[in-house]
Design a protein around this motif. Structure first.
Motif, PDB file in Angstrom:
ATOM      1  N   LYS A  59       0.829  -1.211   0.000  1.00 42.78           N
ATOM      2  CA  LYS A  59       0.000   0.000   0.000  1.00 42.78           C
ATOM      3  C   LYS A  59       0.862   1.258   0.000  1.00 42.78           C
ATOM      4  O   LYS A  59       0.559   2.233  -0.696  1.00 42.78           O
ATOM      5  CB  LYS A  59      -0.953  -0.005   1.201  1.00 42.78           C
ATOM      6  N   ALA A  60       1.948   1.222   0.774  1.00 37.07           N
ATOM      7  CA  ALA A  60       2.862   2.370   0.788  1.00 37.07           C
ATOM      8  C   ALA A  60       3.500   2.545  -0.586  1.00 37.07           C
ATOM      9  O   ALA A  60       3.645   3.675  -1.082  1.00 37.07           O
ATOM     10  CB  ALA A  60       3.929   2.181   1.856  1.00 37.07           C
ATOM     11  N   MET A  65       3.769   5.464  -5.680  1.00 33.82           N
ATOM     12  CA  MET A  65       3.685   5.438  -7.136  1.00 33.82           C
ATOM     13  C   MET A  65       2.739   6.522  -7.640  1.00 33.82           C
ATOM     14  O   MET A  65       3.055   7.259  -8.591  1.00 33.82           O
ATOM     15  CB  MET A  65       3.196   4.060  -7.582  1.00 33.82           C
ATOM     16  N   LEU A  66       1.587   6.650  -6.987  1.00 39.56           N
ATOM     17  CA  LEU A  66       0.584   7.615  -7.414  1.00 39.56           C
ATOM     18  C   LEU A  66       0.936   9.046  -7.005  1.00 39.56           C
ATOM     19  O   LEU A  66       0.773   9.983  -7.797  1.00 39.56           O
ATOM     20  CB  LEU A  66      -0.783   7.240  -6.836  1.00 39.56           C
ATOM     21  N   ASP A  67       1.422   9.210  -5.785  1.00 42.45           N
ATOM     22  CA  ASP A  67       1.599  10.554  -5.237  1.00 42.45           C
ATOM     23  C   ASP A  67       3.001  11.115  -5.429  1.00 42.45           C
ATOM     24  O   ASP A  67       3.159  12.305  -5.700  1.00 42.45           O
ATOM     25  CB  ASP A  67       1.255  10.556  -3.743  1.00 42.45           C
ATOM     26  N   ASP A  68       4.005  10.280  -5.275  1.00 43.39           N
ATOM     27  CA  ASP A  68       5.370  10.776  -5.403  1.00 43.39           C
ATOM     28  C   ASP A  68       5.819  10.806  -6.872  1.00 43.39           C
ATOM     29  O   ASP A  68       6.305  11.827  -7.363  1.00 43.39           O
ATOM     30  CB  ASP A  68       6.319   9.912  -4.570  1.00 43.39           C
ATOM     31  N   LEU A  69       5.623   9.682  -7.579  1.00 42.83           N
ATOM     32  CA  LEU A  69       5.982   9.657  -8.999  1.00 42.83           C
ATOM     33  C   LEU A  69       4.934  10.332  -9.876  1.00 42.83           C
ATOM     34  O   LEU A  69       5.235  10.794 -10.969  1.00 42.83           O
ATOM     35  CB  LEU A  69       6.188   8.213  -9.474  1.00 42.83           C
ATOM     36  N   GLY A  70       3.694  10.348  -9.406  1.00 41.18           N
ATOM     37  CA  GLY A  70       2.634  10.966 -10.200  1.00 41.18           C
ATOM     38  C   GLY A  70       2.112  10.086 -11.321  1.00 41.18           C
ATOM     39  O   GLY A  70       1.640  10.592 -12.349  1.00 41.18           O
ATOM     40  N   VAL A  71       2.152   8.768 -11.145  1.00 43.66           N
ATOM     41  CA  VAL A  71       1.651   7.842 -12.167  1.00 43.66           C
ATOM     42  C   VAL A  71       0.139   8.012 -12.307  1.00 43.66           C
ATOM     43  O   VAL A  71      -0.584   8.024 -11.317  1.00 43.66           O
ATOM     44  CB  VAL A  71       1.997   6.384 -11.790  1.00 43.66           C
ATOM     45  N   ARG A  72      -0.325   8.104 -13.551  1.00 44.10           N
ATOM     46  CA  ARG A  72      -1.753   8.297 -13.806  1.00 44.10           C
ATOM     47  C   ARG A  72      -2.317   7.273 -14.797  1.00 44.10           C
ATOM     48  O   ARG A  72      -3.456   7.416 -15.249  1.00 44.10           O
ATOM     49  CB  ARG A  72      -2.011   9.715 -14.323  1.00 44.10           C
ATOM     50  N   HIS A  73      -1.540   6.265 -15.108  1.00 47.58           N
ATOM     51  CA  HIS A  73      -2.000   5.183 -15.982  1.00 47.58           C
ATOM     52  C   HIS A  73      -1.488   3.880 -15.385  1.00 47.58           C
ATOM     53  O   HIS A  73      -0.283   3.665 -15.297  1.00 47.58           O
ATOM     54  CB  HIS A  73      -1.476   5.377 -17.407  1.00 47.58           C
ATOM     55  N   VAL A  74      -2.419   3.023 -14.949  1.00 47.40           N
ATOM     56  CA  VAL A  74      -2.066   1.852 -14.152  1.00 47.40           C
ATOM     57  C   VAL A  74      -2.686   0.596 -14.759  1.00 47.40           C
ATOM     58  O   VAL A  74      -3.855   0.608 -15.161  1.00 47.40           O
ATOM     59  CB  VAL A  74      -2.551   2.005 -12.695  1.00 47.40           C
ATOM     60  N   ARG A  75      -1.898  -0.458 -14.819  1.00 50.24           N
ATOM     61  CA  ARG A  75      -2.443  -1.772 -15.192  1.00 50.24           C
ATOM     62  C   ARG A  75      -2.474  -2.639 -13.939  1.00 50.24           C
ATOM     63  O   ARG A  75      -1.437  -2.882 -13.312  1.00 50.24           O
ATOM     64  CB  ARG A  75      -1.598  -2.435 -16.286  1.00 50.24           C
ATOM     65  N   LEU A  76      -3.668  -3.083 -13.582  1.00 51.95           N
ATOM     66  CA  LEU A  76      -3.885  -3.890 -12.382  1.00 51.95           C
ATOM     67  C   LEU A  76      -4.416  -5.262 -12.776  1.00 51.95           C
ATOM     68  O   LEU A  76      -4.916  -5.453 -13.885  1.00 51.95           O
ATOM     69  CB  LEU A  76      -4.884  -3.200 -11.443  1.00 51.95           C
ATOM     70  N   GLY A 313       8.231  -3.132 -13.104  1.00 48.95           N
ATOM     71  CA  GLY A 313       9.295  -3.164 -12.117  1.00 48.95           C
ATOM     72  C   GLY A 313       9.134  -2.160 -10.990  1.00 48.95           C
ATOM     73  O   GLY A 313      10.045  -1.991 -10.177  1.00 48.95           O
ATOM     74  N   ILE A 314       7.958  -1.513 -10.896  1.00 45.98           N
ATOM     75  CA  ILE A 314       7.737  -0.514  -9.856  1.00 45.98           C
ATOM     76  C   ILE A 314       7.981  -1.096  -8.471  1.00 45.98           C
ATOM     77  O   ILE A 314       8.531  -0.422  -7.581  1.00 45.98           O
ATOM     78  CB  ILE A 314       6.298   0.066  -9.948  1.00 45.98           C
ATOM     79  N   GLU A 315       7.613  -2.350  -8.249  1.00 49.30           N
ATOM     80  CA  GLU A 315       7.804  -2.965  -6.929  1.00 49.30           C
ATOM     81  C   GLU A 315       9.297  -3.047  -6.592  1.00 49.30           C
ATOM     82  O   GLU A 315       9.699  -2.809  -5.450  1.00 49.30           O
ATOM     83  CB  GLU A 315       7.170  -4.371  -6.901  1.00 49.30           C
ATOM     84  N   TRP A 316      10.104  -3.371  -7.606  1.00 48.67           N
ATOM     85  CA  TRP A 316      11.547  -3.472  -7.387  1.00 48.67           C
ATOM     86  C   TRP A 316      12.174  -2.098  -7.174  1.00 48.67           C
ATOM     87  O   TRP A 316      13.064  -1.940  -6.346  1.00 48.67           O
ATOM     88  CB  TRP A 316      12.210  -4.193  -8.565  1.00 48.67           C
ATOM     89  N   TRP A 317      11.705  -1.107  -7.923  1.00 46.16           N
ATOM     90  CA  TRP A 317      12.249   0.249  -7.706  1.00 46.16           C
ATOM     91  C   TRP A 317      12.019   0.684  -6.264  1.00 46.16           C
ATOM     92  O   TRP A 317      12.895   1.275  -5.648  1.00 46.16           O
ATOM     93  CB  TRP A 317      11.610   1.279  -8.627  1.00 46.16           C
ATOM     94  N   TYR A 318      10.816   0.394  -5.746  1.00 45.83           N
ATOM     95  CA  TYR A 318      10.495   0.767  -4.361  1.00 45.83           C
ATOM     96  C   TYR A 318      11.339  -0.056  -3.389  1.00 45.83           C
ATOM     97  O   TYR A 318      11.839   0.472  -2.380  1.00 45.83           O
ATOM     98  CB  TYR A 318       9.003   0.553  -4.099  1.00 45.83           C
ATOM     99  N   TYR A 319      11.484  -1.341  -3.677  1.00 43.28           N
ATOM    100  CA  TYR A 319      12.339  -2.230  -2.886  1.00 43.28           C
ATOM    101  C   TYR A 319      13.743  -1.656  -2.795  1.00 43.28           C
ATOM    102  O   TYR A 319      14.365  -1.627  -1.714  1.00 43.28           O
ATOM    103  CB  TYR A 319      12.332  -3.610  -3.546  1.00 43.28           C
TER     104      TYR A 319
END
Length: 339
Positions: A59-60, A65-76, A313-319
């Motif tokens: 969740k963090a 991803m949404l608030d700090d990077l400003g991502v506005r297009h997401v594949r879930l 790879g967003i999860e790895w960047w955060y990792y």
């Protein structure tokens, strides 16, 4: 036949060969021509199970991803084994959270449904369904898909329903997924179209996929793109395919089946590892996917001319950011800030 005749024959065959080679080269040159994207819209594919697997607070990471990077297009992904861990008992909490948080920031969503969805082991059937015969399991898949679409079809943030993930790709996933049931895939697509009017996205592998089936059956097409791989028999290696390879395939599909939106749904910017990430030293991870690699891959993808690209790879960047390696996070930031 005298010597002169033989020479003329050889020269004739050589001329024909050169003509064929020249014609083939000219055809390739024509097919690789594709208008360069004036602007590229960047998005991100996000996976809760993978984030949990590598030990980050998903969740963090999602909020960052949404608030700090400003991502506005997401594949879930609507993972079946997460949503229906027990038969007819549903847990919507994780997916509700992801969709709610994205919608609150006016982000748009590609929502993938089906048994085969992004991330290993490719197919994500719950344990109780895996014990069923395939014919019985198909009924359960359609029921779960119906529940997902009926729950979220009034959510305007969703712009595409992705049905399965790379279903025609034979290189990966066969162990968990088995052989493709194309008749059932068409049934899944028909179900989604009957339940909602939004377009259906189908995907195929970029390096190894043939694209024909996924391109033909979907309203839009998505592909993956990997430059760096790892195999136990040869180790790490880089693809020999140039960006023109993707332009040629896209042009061929348009010629055969008409013009459709073509999206780069999986641009890999994380290391390909042979073991669990927590068992691989940080320096080895960096060696497999260095900053120079990331920059190279982004430039390569830009040359492919896809105007909509979802980074992987967003999860790895955060990792990595959590371990003091913030350069990956910061490197991709301008891609989203510019939008």
């Amino acid at each position: 036949m005298n010597l002169t005749s033989r020479r003329l024959g050889v020269l004739g065959h050589l001329a024909v060969g050169l003509w064929i080679v020249g014609a083939a080269a000219a055809l390739v040159w024509i097919l690789q021509e594709r208008e360069e994207a004036r602007t590229i819209t960047y998005g991100v594919s996000f996976s809760v199970p993978y984030a949990e697997e590598i030990g980050i607070d998903w969740k963090a990471a999602y909020r960052a991803m949404l608030d700090d990077l400003g991502v506005r297009h997401v594949r879930l992904s609507a993972y079946w084994n997460t949503i229906e861990p027990q038969r007819d008992r549903y847990d919507w909490s994780d997916l509700d959270y992801q969709i709610r948080e994205a919608a609150a920031r006016d982000a748009d969503i590609i929502l993938a449904v089906g048994r085969r969805l992004p991330r290993w082991p490719e197919c994500h059937a719950p344990a109780w369904a895996q014990e069923m015969e395939w014919e019985a399991q198909k009924d359960e898949i359609l029921e779960y898909m119906t529940d997902v679409i009926e729950r979220y079809r009034n959510e305007p943030a969703i712009v595409y329903w992705q049905v399965e993930n790379e279903p025609f790709l034979k290189v990966f996933g066969r162990e968990a997924c088995g052989k493709l049931d194309e008749v059932f895939l068409r049934e899944q697509i028909a179900l989604v179209r009957a339940l909602d009017s939004r377009p259906v996205l189908l995907t195929d592998g970029g390096n190894f996929g043939l694209w024909m089936g996924a391109y033909r059956f979907g309203d839009a097409f998505g592909t993956s793109m990997y430059l760096y791989f790892w195999r136990p028999d040869i180790g790490a290696f880089r693809t020999i395919l140039p960006p023109a390879y993707y332009r040629i395939k896209a042009n061929l599909m348009e010629m055969a089946f008409g013009v459709k939106p073509v999206i780069l749904t999986e641009l890999s910017l994380e290391p390909w590892l042979a073991a669990h990430i927590n068992d691989v030293p940080l320096q080895e991870q960096i060696a497999r996917m260095s900053i120079a690699h990331v920059e190279e891959i982004i430039a390569y993808a830009r040359a492919s001319t896809f105007d909509r690209q979802y980074l992987w790879g967003i999860e790895w960047w955060y990792y990595m950011r959590e371990r003091g390696q913030t350069e990956y996070w910061e490197l991709v930031r301008p891609l989203f800030v510019a939008q």
